[in-house]
Scaffold this active site. Sequence first.
Site, PDB file in Angstrom:
ATOM      1  N   HIS A  93      33.222  22.797  58.224  1.00  0.00           N
ATOM      2  CA  HIS A  93      34.697  23.095  57.927  1.00  0.00           C
ATOM      3  C   HIS A  93      34.871  24.699  58.424  1.00  0.00           C
ATOM      4  O   HIS A  93      34.058  25.216  58.815  1.00  0.00           O
ATOM      5  CB  HIS A  93      35.091  23.091  56.446  1.00  0.00           C
ATOM      6  CG  HIS A  93      34.755  21.896  55.953  1.00  0.00           C
ATOM      7  ND1 HIS A  93      35.608  20.745  55.587  1.00  0.00           N
ATOM      8  CD2 HIS A  93      33.596  21.174  55.456  1.00  0.00           C
ATOM      9  CE1 HIS A  93      35.434  19.692  55.110  1.00  0.00           C
ATOM     10  NE2 HIS A  93      33.877  19.849  55.090  1.00  0.00           N
TER      11      HIS A  93
ATOM     12  N   GLU B 112      30.823  26.151  55.828  1.00  0.00           N
ATOM     13  CA  GLU B 112      32.013  26.931  55.972  1.00  0.00           C
ATOM     14  C   GLU B 112      31.968  27.865  57.060  1.00  0.00           C
ATOM     15  O   GLU B 112      31.136  28.951  56.716  1.00  0.00           O
ATOM     16  CB  GLU B 112      32.750  27.739  54.686  1.00  0.00           C
ATOM     17  CG  GLU B 112      33.206  26.694  53.586  1.00  0.00           C
ATOM     18  CD  GLU B 112      34.510  25.963  53.854  1.00  0.00           C
ATOM     19  OE1 GLU B 112      34.890  26.173  55.169  1.00  0.00           O
ATOM     20  OE2 GLU B 112      35.250  25.199  52.997  1.00  0.00           O
TER      21      GLU B 112
END
Length: 143
Positions: free
Chosen positions: A43, A105
């Site tokens: 992500h 992330e």
Amino acid sequence: GALLKNDPNIDVVLTRSDDTFLELSERVKIANDLKADVFISIHANSAGSSVATGSETYYQRDASKALANVMHKYLVQATGLKDRGVRYGNFHVIRETKMPAVLLEVGYLSNKNDEAALFSESFQQRVAKGIVSGIKEYLGVKS
């Protein structure tokens, strides 16, 4: 996925290869039905402030902690961004999968420097290679 496709020791299944939306439960079902060895969710983060920067790795179950630590080591090395650490997270895809699972992330779209890096082809390739190295180390697959 492309970096792993030619490795005879690893079978890669992407739940998404473009921007088509797939329900979180469907992503989990694919991994669980395949009895995958690991689940990696990649992500780009966002925050209400443009100051937030860096890479972080989330895990939900203790069985995923070792994978999280290995993946994070390579992620931070590849991005060169601030190390925001390995953290517990209660996200559907890492909670409902039955195998070790992490959510990476990579950087923050809400930060102009991170965003510029995230859209850079060379940065994306470095991150992809880092992810591959982490997967191979965790699985004990020779490069």
